[in-house]
Motif scaffolding. Structure first.
Motif, PDB file in Angstrom:
ATOM      1  N   ALA A  36       0.832  -1.204   0.000  1.00 44.51           N
ATOM      2  CA  ALA A  36       0.000   0.000   0.000  1.00 44.51           C
ATOM      3  C   ALA A  36       0.868   1.256   0.000  1.00 44.51           C
ATOM      4  O   ALA A  36       0.548   2.232  -0.686  1.00 44.51           O
ATOM      5  CB  ALA A  36      -0.925   0.000   1.218  1.00 44.51           C
ATOM      6  N   GLY A  37       1.954   1.236   0.734  1.00 39.85           N
ATOM      7  CA  GLY A  37       2.860   2.387   0.748  1.00 39.85           C
ATOM      8  C   GLY A  37       3.506   2.618  -0.610  1.00 39.85           C
ATOM      9  O   GLY A  37       3.637   3.750  -1.064  1.00 39.85           O
ATOM     10  N   GLY A  38       3.895   1.529  -1.274  1.00 37.01           N
ATOM     11  CA  GLY A  38       4.482   1.648  -2.605  1.00 37.01           C
ATOM     12  C   GLY A  38       3.470   2.143  -3.623  1.00 37.01           C
ATOM     13  O   GLY A  38       3.792   2.956  -4.498  1.00 37.01           O
ATOM     14  N   LEU A  39       2.244   1.659  -3.519  1.00 42.18           N
ATOM     15  CA  LEU A  39       1.178   2.109  -4.420  1.00 42.18           C
ATOM     16  C   LEU A  39       0.912   3.593  -4.223  1.00 42.18           C
ATOM     17  O   LEU A  39       0.806   4.351  -5.191  1.00 42.18           O
ATOM     18  CB  LEU A  39      -0.099   1.305  -4.174  1.00 42.18           C
ATOM     19  N   ASP A  40       0.841   4.020  -2.977  1.00 40.92           N
ATOM     20  CA  ASP A  40       0.605   5.423  -2.672  1.00 40.92           C
ATOM     21  C   ASP A  40       1.734   6.296  -3.220  1.00 40.92           C
ATOM     22  O   ASP A  40       1.482   7.340  -3.824  1.00 40.92           O
ATOM     23  CB  ASP A  40       0.461   5.606  -1.163  1.00 40.92           C
ATOM     24  N   ALA A  41       2.973   5.858  -3.035  1.00 44.85           N
ATOM     25  CA  ALA A  41       4.113   6.634  -3.520  1.00 44.85           C
ATOM     26  C   ALA A  41       4.114   6.723  -5.043  1.00 44.85           C
ATOM     27  O   ALA A  41       4.394   7.787  -5.608  1.00 44.85           O
ATOM     28  CB  ALA A  41       5.412   6.008  -3.030  1.00 44.85           C
ATOM     29  N   THR A  42       3.767   5.634  -5.715  1.00 46.29           N
ATOM     30  CA  THR A  42       3.730   5.638  -7.178  1.00 46.29           C
ATOM     31  C   THR A  42       2.649   6.573  -7.693  1.00 46.29           C
ATOM     32  O   THR A  42       2.879   7.343  -8.637  1.00 46.29           O
ATOM     33  CB  THR A  42       3.484   4.215  -7.711  1.00 46.29           C
ATOM     34  N   ILE A  43       1.482   6.548  -7.075  1.00 49.02           N
ATOM     35  CA  ILE A  43       0.389   7.420  -7.514  1.00 49.02           C
ATOM     36  C   ILE A  43       0.737   8.883  -7.258  1.00 49.02           C
ATOM     37  O   ILE A  43       0.513   9.747  -8.107  1.00 49.02           O
ATOM     38  CB  ILE A  43      -0.932   7.016  -6.837  1.00 49.02           C
ATOM     39  N   ARG A  44       1.319   9.165  -6.100  1.00 48.24           N
ATOM     40  CA  ARG A  44       1.708  10.552  -5.804  1.00 48.24           C
ATOM     41  C   ARG A  44       2.778  11.051  -6.778  1.00 48.24           C
ATOM     42  O   ARG A  44       2.739  12.202  -7.211  1.00 48.24           O
ATOM     43  CB  ARG A  44       2.200  10.671  -4.369  1.00 48.24           C
ATOM     44  N   GLU A  47       1.065  11.874 -10.020  1.00 44.86           N
ATOM     45  CA  GLU A  47       0.329  13.129  -9.923  1.00 44.86           C
ATOM     46  C   GLU A  47       1.273  14.322  -9.962  1.00 44.86           C
ATOM     47  O   GLU A  47       0.990  15.325 -10.627  1.00 44.86           O
ATOM     48  CB  GLU A  47      -0.495  13.162  -8.637  1.00 44.86           C
ATOM     49  N   THR A  48       2.387  14.214  -9.266  1.00 45.98           N
ATOM     50  CA  THR A  48       3.364  15.298  -9.246  1.00 45.98           C
ATOM     51  C   THR A  48       3.937  15.539 -10.643  1.00 45.98           C
ATOM     52  O   THR A  48       4.057  16.684 -11.084  1.00 45.98           O
ATOM     53  CB  THR A  48       4.504  14.976  -8.264  1.00 45.98           C
ATOM     54  N   THR A  49       4.267  14.454 -11.341  1.00 44.03           N
ATOM     55  CA  THR A  49       4.801  14.581 -12.694  1.00 44.03           C
ATOM     56  C   THR A  49       3.755  15.164 -13.637  1.00 44.03           C
ATOM     57  O   THR A  49       4.071  16.000 -14.485  1.00 44.03           O
ATOM     58  CB  THR A  49       5.284  13.220 -13.208  1.00 44.03           C
ATOM     59  N   ALA A  50       2.494  14.751 -13.487  1.00 40.06           N
ATOM     60  CA  ALA A  50       1.427  15.281 -14.334  1.00 40.06           C
ATOM     61  C   ALA A  50       1.232  16.778 -14.100  1.00 40.06           C
ATOM     62  O   ALA A  50       1.076  17.552 -15.052  1.00 40.06           O
ATOM     63  CB  ALA A  50       0.126  14.530 -14.079  1.00 40.06           C
ATOM     64  N   MET A  51       1.270  17.206 -12.852  1.00 36.21           N
ATOM     65  CA  MET A  51       1.133  18.629 -12.559  1.00 36.21           C
ATOM     66  C   MET A  51       2.320  19.414 -13.113  1.00 36.21           C
ATOM     67  O   MET A  51       2.144  20.522 -13.642  1.00 36.21           O
ATOM     68  CB  MET A  51       1.009  18.845 -11.053  1.00 36.21           C
ATOM     69  N   ALA A  52       3.520  18.841 -12.997  1.00 38.23           N
ATOM     70  CA  ALA A  52       4.694  19.522 -13.532  1.00 38.23           C
ATOM     71  C   ALA A  52       4.621  19.610 -15.055  1.00 38.23           C
ATOM     72  O   ALA A  52       5.026  20.615 -15.644  1.00 38.23           O
ATOM     73  CB  ALA A  52       5.962  18.781 -13.104  1.00 38.23           C
ATOM     74  N   ALA A  53       4.098  18.590 -15.711  1.00 36.15           N
ATOM     75  CA  ALA A  53       3.973  18.617 -17.165  1.00 36.15           C
ATOM     76  C   ALA A  53       2.954  19.659 -17.609  1.00 36.15           C
ATOM     77  O   ALA A  53       3.125  20.288 -18.658  1.00 36.15           O
ATOM     78  CB  ALA A  53       3.581  17.241 -17.684  1.00 36.15           C
ATOM     79  N   MET A  54       1.900  19.856 -16.824  1.00 34.90           N
ATOM     80  CA  MET A  54       0.893  20.854 -17.182  1.00 34.90           C
ATOM     81  C   MET A  54       1.445  22.270 -17.083  1.00 34.90           C
ATOM     82  O   MET A  54       1.007  23.154 -17.815  1.00 34.90           O
ATOM     83  CB  MET A  54      -0.338  20.710 -16.293  1.00 34.90           C
ATOM     84  N   HIS A  61       8.119  12.716 -22.088  1.00 42.11           N
ATOM     85  CA  HIS A  61       8.568  11.337 -21.862  1.00 42.11           C
ATOM     86  C   HIS A  61       8.424  10.954 -20.395  1.00 42.11           C
ATOM     87  O   HIS A  61       7.976   9.845 -20.073  1.00 42.11           O
ATOM     88  CB  HIS A  61      10.024  11.182 -22.321  1.00 42.11           C
ATOM     89  N   ALA A  62       8.771  11.870 -19.494  1.00 40.13           N
ATOM     90  CA  ALA A  62       8.637  11.602 -18.053  1.00 40.13           C
ATOM     91  C   ALA A  62       7.166  11.439 -17.677  1.00 40.13           C
ATOM     92  O   ALA A  62       6.826  10.599 -16.838  1.00 40.13           O
ATOM     93  CB  ALA A  62       9.275  12.720 -17.245  1.00 40.13           C
ATOM     94  N   LEU A  63       6.312  12.227 -18.314  1.00 42.93           N
ATOM     95  CA  LEU A  63       4.878  12.122 -18.027  1.00 42.93           C
ATOM     96  C   LEU A  63       4.331  10.770 -18.463  1.00 42.93           C
ATOM     97  O   LEU A  63       3.616  10.116 -17.709  1.00 42.93           O
ATOM     98  CB  LEU A  63       4.115  13.244 -18.721  1.00 42.93           C
ATOM     99  N   VAL A  64       4.689  10.346 -19.672  1.00 41.53           N
ATOM    100  CA  VAL A  64       4.204   9.053 -20.172  1.00 41.53           C
ATOM    101  C   VAL A  64       4.723   7.922 -19.285  1.00 41.53           C
ATOM    102  O   VAL A  64       3.983   6.985 -18.953  1.00 41.53           O
ATOM    103  CB  VAL A  64       4.631   8.858 -21.643  1.00 41.53           C
ATOM    104  N   GLN A  65       5.983   7.997 -18.874  1.00 45.76           N
ATOM    105  CA  GLN A  65       6.551   6.958 -18.016  1.00 45.76           C
ATOM    106  C   GLN A  65       5.854   6.927 -16.654  1.00 45.76           C
ATOM    107  O   GLN A  65       5.519   5.853 -16.145  1.00 45.76           O
ATOM    108  CB  GLN A  65       8.049   7.196 -17.831  1.00 45.76           C
ATOM    109  N   ALA A  66       5.603   8.086 -16.060  1.00 47.01           N
ATOM    110  CA  ALA A  66       4.927   8.140 -14.764  1.00 47.01           C
ATOM    111  C   ALA A  66       3.498   7.616 -14.866  1.00 47.01           C
ATOM    112  O   ALA A  66       3.025   6.892 -13.979  1.00 47.01           O
ATOM    113  CB  ALA A  66       4.929   9.569 -14.234  1.00 47.01           C
TER     114      ALA A  66
END
Length: 96
Positions: A36-44, A47-54, A61-66
């Motif tokens: 659960a901790g790993g899942l939470d970290a991956t999702i966060r 989200e952080t990468t998506a916000m940075a891409a926006m 490339h980083a957005l697609v990978q995330a």
């Protein structure tokens, strides 16, 4: 000598968490907690990468990978949930 009830309750409430032992997960609980901790970290991270891409702070490339990592993590969690539900239903079907 009288003790103010509110003061006594406040002192007790402050001391109670210090004396309560912290439960430590063991066995399967520890594994699920790590998952659960790993899942939470991956999702966060996704989200952080998506916000940075926006805002122009991350390359596409980083957005697609995330997003791919997040999708894989969610699919894994759903598969595990389905297996747990299936096992629970199998236990319910067992004769007593």
């Amino acid at each position: 000598m009288s003790i103010d009830t509110a003061l006594a309750l406040q002192g007790y409430a402050g001391a109670r968490p210090a004396t309560r032992p912290e439960p430590q997960p063991t066995g399967a609980e520890a594994g699920f907690a790590r998952l659960a901790g790993g899942l939470d970290a991956t999702i966060r991270q996704g989200e952080t990468t998506a916000m940075a891409a926006m805002t122009g702070g991350a390359d596409p490339h980083a957005l697609v990978q995330a997003l791919a990592q997040t999708e894989l993590a969610v699919e894994t969690a759903v598969t595990i949930r389905d297996k747990v539900v299936e096992a629970y239903q199998e236990i319910l079907r067992m004769p007593v």
